[in-house]
Design a protein around this motif. Sequence first.
Motif, PDB file in Angstrom:
ATOM      1  N   PHE A 171      -2.231  -6.191  49.992  1.00 36.02           N
ATOM      2  CA  PHE A 171      -1.508  -4.752  49.547  1.00 36.02           C
ATOM      3  C   PHE A 171      -1.726  -5.347  47.725  1.00 36.02           C
ATOM      4  O   PHE A 171      -2.521  -4.721  46.877  1.00 36.02           O
ATOM      5  CB  PHE A 171      -0.594  -4.361  49.680  1.00 36.02           C
ATOM      6  CG  PHE A 171      -0.120  -2.730  48.823  1.00 36.02           C
ATOM      7  CD1 PHE A 171      -0.434  -1.649  49.079  1.00 36.02           C
ATOM      8  CD2 PHE A 171       0.670  -2.981  47.703  1.00 36.02           C
ATOM      9  CE1 PHE A 171      -1.142  -0.608  49.050  1.00 36.02           C
ATOM     10  CE2 PHE A 171       0.762  -1.977  47.090  1.00 36.02           C
ATOM     11  CZ  PHE A 171       0.382  -0.259  47.757  1.00 36.02           C
ATOM     12  N   VAL A 172      -1.579  -6.084  47.516  1.00 34.29           N
ATOM     13  CA  VAL A 172      -0.659  -6.545  46.031  1.00 34.29           C
ATOM     14  C   VAL A 172      -2.541  -7.373  45.576  1.00 34.29           C
ATOM     15  O   VAL A 172      -2.821  -6.979  44.138  1.00 34.29           O
ATOM     16  CB  VAL A 172      -0.313  -7.033  45.927  1.00 34.29           C
ATOM     17  CG1 VAL A 172      -0.014  -8.353  44.703  1.00 34.29           C
ATOM     18  CG2 VAL A 172       1.508  -6.875  46.099  1.00 34.29           C
ATOM     19  N   PHE A 173      -2.910  -7.948  45.926  1.00 35.45           N
ATOM     20  CA  PHE A 173      -3.994  -8.898  46.026  1.00 35.45           C
ATOM     21  C   PHE A 173      -5.636  -8.441  46.133  1.00 35.45           C
ATOM     22  O   PHE A 173      -6.411  -9.219  45.584  1.00 35.45           O
ATOM     23  CB  PHE A 173      -4.583  -9.884  46.111  1.00 35.45           C
ATOM     24  CG  PHE A 173      -2.722 -11.099  45.832  1.00 35.45           C
ATOM     25  CD1 PHE A 173      -3.038 -11.402  44.229  1.00 35.45           C
ATOM     26  CD2 PHE A 173      -1.153 -11.426  46.219  1.00 35.45           C
ATOM     27  CE1 PHE A 173      -1.683 -12.385  43.718  1.00 35.45           C
ATOM     28  CE2 PHE A 173      -0.816 -12.184  45.511  1.00 35.45           C
ATOM     29  CZ  PHE A 173      -0.734 -12.229  44.354  1.00 35.45           C
ATOM     30  N   GLU A 174      -5.657  -7.469  46.824  1.00 30.94           N
ATOM     31  CA  GLU A 174      -6.854  -7.144  47.710  1.00 30.94           C
ATOM     32  C   GLU A 174      -7.406  -5.563  46.811  1.00 30.94           C
ATOM     33  O   GLU A 174      -6.738  -4.503  46.726  1.00 30.94           O
ATOM     34  CB  GLU A 174      -6.170  -6.772  49.406  1.00 30.94           C
ATOM     35  CG  GLU A 174      -6.632  -8.239  49.798  1.00 30.94           C
ATOM     36  CD  GLU A 174      -7.431  -7.792  51.780  1.00 30.94           C
ATOM     37  OE1 GLU A 174      -7.318  -6.857  51.761  1.00 30.94           O
ATOM     38  OE2 GLU A 174      -7.432  -8.866  52.076  1.00 30.94           O
ATOM     39  N   ASP A 175      -8.257  -5.603  46.422  1.00 33.64           N
ATOM     40  CA  ASP A 175      -8.991  -4.517  45.497  1.00 33.64           C
ATOM     41  C   ASP A 175      -9.116  -3.712  46.006  1.00 33.64           C
ATOM     42  O   ASP A 175      -9.072  -2.437  45.634  1.00 33.64           O
ATOM     43  CB  ASP A 175     -10.028  -4.735  44.878  1.00 33.64           C
ATOM     44  CG  ASP A 175     -10.355  -5.816  43.321  1.00 33.64           C
ATOM     45  OD1 ASP A 175      -8.935  -5.802  43.181  1.00 33.64           O
ATOM     46  OD2 ASP A 175     -10.927  -6.334  43.581  1.00 33.64           O
ATOM     47  N   SER A 176      -8.980  -3.120  47.082  1.00 38.18           N
ATOM     48  CA  SER A 176      -9.364  -2.113  48.405  1.00 38.18           C
ATOM     49  C   SER A 176      -8.191  -1.646  48.526  1.00 38.18           C
ATOM     50  O   SER A 176      -8.003  -0.305  48.576  1.00 38.18           O
ATOM     51  CB  SER A 176      -9.907  -2.251  48.917  1.00 38.18           C
ATOM     52  OG  SER A 176      -9.166  -3.217  50.479  1.00 38.18           O
ATOM     53  N   LEU A 177      -6.644  -1.957  48.480  1.00 40.83           N
ATOM     54  CA  LEU A 177      -5.839  -1.666  49.158  1.00 40.83           C
ATOM     55  C   LEU A 177      -4.932  -1.048  47.168  1.00 40.83           C
ATOM     56  O   LEU A 177      -4.898  -2.215  46.603  1.00 40.83           O
ATOM     57  CB  LEU A 177      -5.125  -3.020  49.552  1.00 40.83           C
ATOM     58  CG  LEU A 177      -5.720  -2.997  51.093  1.00 40.83           C
ATOM     59  CD1 LEU A 177      -4.709  -3.978  51.634  1.00 40.83           C
ATOM     60  CD2 LEU A 177      -5.584  -1.917  51.742  1.00 40.83           C
ATOM     61  N   GLY A 178      -4.140  -0.147  47.546  1.00 39.81           N
ATOM     62  CA  GLY A 178      -3.427  -0.148  46.946  1.00 39.81           C
ATOM     63  C   GLY A 178      -2.945   1.814  46.664  1.00 39.81           C
ATOM     64  O   GLY A 178      -3.100   2.089  48.086  1.00 39.81           O
ATOM     65  N   PRO A 179      -2.201   2.928  46.116  1.00 34.68           N
ATOM     66  CA  PRO A 179      -1.624   3.096  46.124  1.00 34.68           C
ATOM     67  C   PRO A 179      -2.047   4.817  46.605  1.00 34.68           C
ATOM     68  O   PRO A 179      -2.361   5.448  47.569  1.00 34.68           O
ATOM     69  CB  PRO A 179      -0.120   3.798  44.797  1.00 34.68           C
ATOM     70  CG  PRO A 179      -0.590   3.308  44.248  1.00 34.68           C
ATOM     71  CD  PRO A 179      -1.421   1.860  44.578  1.00 34.68           C
ATOM     72  N   PHE A 180      -3.829   4.362  45.962  1.00 35.11           N
ATOM     73  CA  PHE A 180      -4.230   5.289  46.966  1.00 35.11           C
ATOM     74  C   PHE A 180      -5.953   5.171  47.690  1.00 35.11           C
ATOM     75  O   PHE A 180      -5.675   5.248  48.079  1.00 35.11           O
ATOM     76  CB  PHE A 180      -6.091   5.664  45.599  1.00 35.11           C
ATOM     77  CG  PHE A 180      -5.592   5.813  44.345  1.00 35.11           C
ATOM     78  CD1 PHE A 180      -5.508   7.378  44.141  1.00 35.11           C
ATOM     79  CD2 PHE A 180      -6.478   5.531  42.789  1.00 35.11           C
ATOM     80  CE1 PHE A 180      -5.639   8.018  43.235  1.00 35.11           C
ATOM     81  CE2 PHE A 180      -6.435   6.534  41.960  1.00 35.11           C
ATOM     82  CZ  PHE A 180      -5.660   7.763  42.278  1.00 35.11           C
ATOM     83  N   ALA A 181      -4.904   4.308  48.609  1.00 33.19           N
ATOM     84  CA  ALA A 181      -5.296   3.521  49.652  1.00 33.19           C
ATOM     85  C   ALA A 181      -5.173   4.128  51.361  1.00 33.19           C
ATOM     86  O   ALA A 181      -4.053   3.302  52.188  1.00 33.19           O
ATOM     87  CB  ALA A 181      -5.872   2.433  50.442  1.00 33.19           C
ATOM     88  N   ARG A 182      -4.554   5.843  50.910  1.00 33.81           N
ATOM     89  CA  ARG A 182      -4.174   6.892  51.802  1.00 33.81           C
ATOM     90  C   ARG A 182      -5.326   7.657  52.250  1.00 33.81           C
ATOM     91  O   ARG A 182      -5.953   8.729  51.359  1.00 33.81           O
ATOM     92  CB  ARG A 182      -2.562   7.564  51.857  1.00 33.81           C
ATOM     93  CG  ARG A 182      -1.995   6.477  51.432  1.00 33.81           C
ATOM     94  CD  ARG A 182      -1.289   5.916  52.297  1.00 33.81           C
ATOM     95  NE  ARG A 182      -0.851   7.292  53.220  1.00 33.81           N
ATOM     96  CZ  ARG A 182       0.951   7.032  53.885  1.00 33.81           C
ATOM     97  NH1 ARG A 182       1.726   6.941  52.976  1.00 33.81           N
ATOM     98  NH2 ARG A 182       1.048   8.398  53.950  1.00 33.81           N
ATOM     99  N   VAL A 183      -5.172   8.260  53.538  1.00 39.39           N
ATOM    100  CA  VAL A 183      -5.979   9.231  54.354  1.00 39.39           C
ATOM    101  C   VAL A 183      -4.858  10.311  53.611  1.00 39.39           C
ATOM    102  O   VAL A 183      -3.643  11.148  54.012  1.00 39.39           O
ATOM    103  CB  VAL A 183      -5.787   9.222  55.253  1.00 39.39           C
ATOM    104  CG1 VAL A 183      -6.466  10.790  56.113  1.00 39.39           C
ATOM    105  CG2 VAL A 183      -6.985   7.383  55.963  1.00 39.39           C
ATOM    106  N   ASP A 226      -9.577   7.168  43.934  1.00 37.60           N
ATOM    107  CA  ASP A 226      -9.518   8.217  44.352  1.00 37.60           C
ATOM    108  C   ASP A 226      -9.165   8.320  46.008  1.00 37.60           C
ATOM    109  O   ASP A 226      -8.636   7.565  46.105  1.00 37.60           O
ATOM    110  CB  ASP A 226     -10.030   9.346  45.433  1.00 37.60           C
ATOM    111  CG  ASP A 226      -9.743  10.660  44.884  1.00 37.60           C
ATOM    112  OD1 ASP A 226      -8.539  11.105  45.251  1.00 37.60           O
ATOM    113  OD2 ASP A 226     -10.567  12.048  45.358  1.00 37.60           O
ATOM    114  N   PHE A 227      -8.076   8.823  46.409  1.00 38.23           N
ATOM    115  CA  PHE A 227      -7.711   8.932  48.320  1.00 38.23           C
ATOM    116  C   PHE A 227      -8.795   9.591  48.933  1.00 38.23           C
ATOM    117  O   PHE A 227      -9.562   9.300  48.542  1.00 38.23           O
ATOM    118  CB  PHE A 227      -6.797  10.048  48.416  1.00 38.23           C
ATOM    119  CG  PHE A 227      -5.501  10.040  47.684  1.00 38.23           C
ATOM    120  CD1 PHE A 227      -4.188   8.813  47.921  1.00 38.23           C
ATOM    121  CD2 PHE A 227      -4.811  10.887  46.783  1.00 38.23           C
ATOM    122  CE1 PHE A 227      -3.270   8.626  47.457  1.00 38.23           C
ATOM    123  CE2 PHE A 227      -3.890  11.016  45.567  1.00 38.23           C
ATOM    124  CZ  PHE A 227      -3.083  10.296  46.221  1.00 38.23           C
TER     125      PHE A 227
END
Length: 323
Positions: free
Chosen positions: A300-312, A9-10
């Motif tokens: 962004f591609v390879f770290e699990d904590s990053l992705g389209p959901f990584a936004r406030v 989730d965001f």
Amino acid sequence: MGNSAGRSDFEWVYTDQPHTQRRKEMLAKYPAIKALMRPDPHLKWTVLGLVLAQLLACWLVRGLAWRWLFFWAYTFGGCVNHSLTLAIHDISHNTAFGTGRAAHNRWLAIFANLPIGLPYAASFKKYHVDHHRYLGGDGLDVDVPTRLEGWLFCTPARKLLWLLLQPFFYSLRPLCVHPKAMTRMEVLNALVQLAANATIFSLWGLKSMVYLLASSILGLGLHPISGHFVAEHYMFLKGHETYSYYGPLNWITFNVGYHMEHHDFPSIPGCNLPLVRKIAPEYYDHLPQHHSWVKVLWDFVFEDSLGPFARVKRVYKLAEDPL
């Protein structure tokens, strides 16, 4: 960063965006910043040079083999067209001619749009206002990916595909998240663009038009400059939703890397944003910042904590006052 499990989730917050309060504090402490809120007299000439460069390239590529056409579309045309989209970004804040000559700014943006191949400038301005006013606003800020994007593009391979398709997501997302009625300027933007495309096609043929469209799609997709799309607001560190980049790619992107400064003072043209940091270094030097847009894409591609959901994200009450 990135060793935690992927997000589902965001990052929902219940506070106002930080830039409003920062702006008040900084203007009270450094009133000289107001003097930077003036038009950039060189912006129109830079845009003219970029447009002419792409028109010359259209003439040069008309006889190239397809493989070389796409090579130059990525390496040269992609840089120029991406730079033009960022010129349009700067112009959308009335930084070319000032707020008193809004129509001049809008027509300059439409002129800068010509090599991009698809009408973009008028629609961008319409939605970009909300990005600043309602940063991270649920259903308002169309810069934030949709929940479907977050759910679907959650593995390295899928995130890589998402980056490749960025031009399409940025174009189509507003129609899904926050559709607005078409404006007169959007119609004019489309008519001017169609006329320009028809002229280029009739003069130099199909390859010139393919070159322009490929420059836009490749330059706004998986391209070093496109790192700014992710670098600006994706949450690389918890508690931080806007990041700056002070590296050399700012030279060809109208200082869009100075993004914390830009959101603090949207009416200051890109050419003056480094001066904001120089005047008030204590407001910027301690903040997390990016040093490479290419590394941003890699992480962004390879770290699990990053992705389209990584936004406030936050919920806003719609402002009733007109812009």
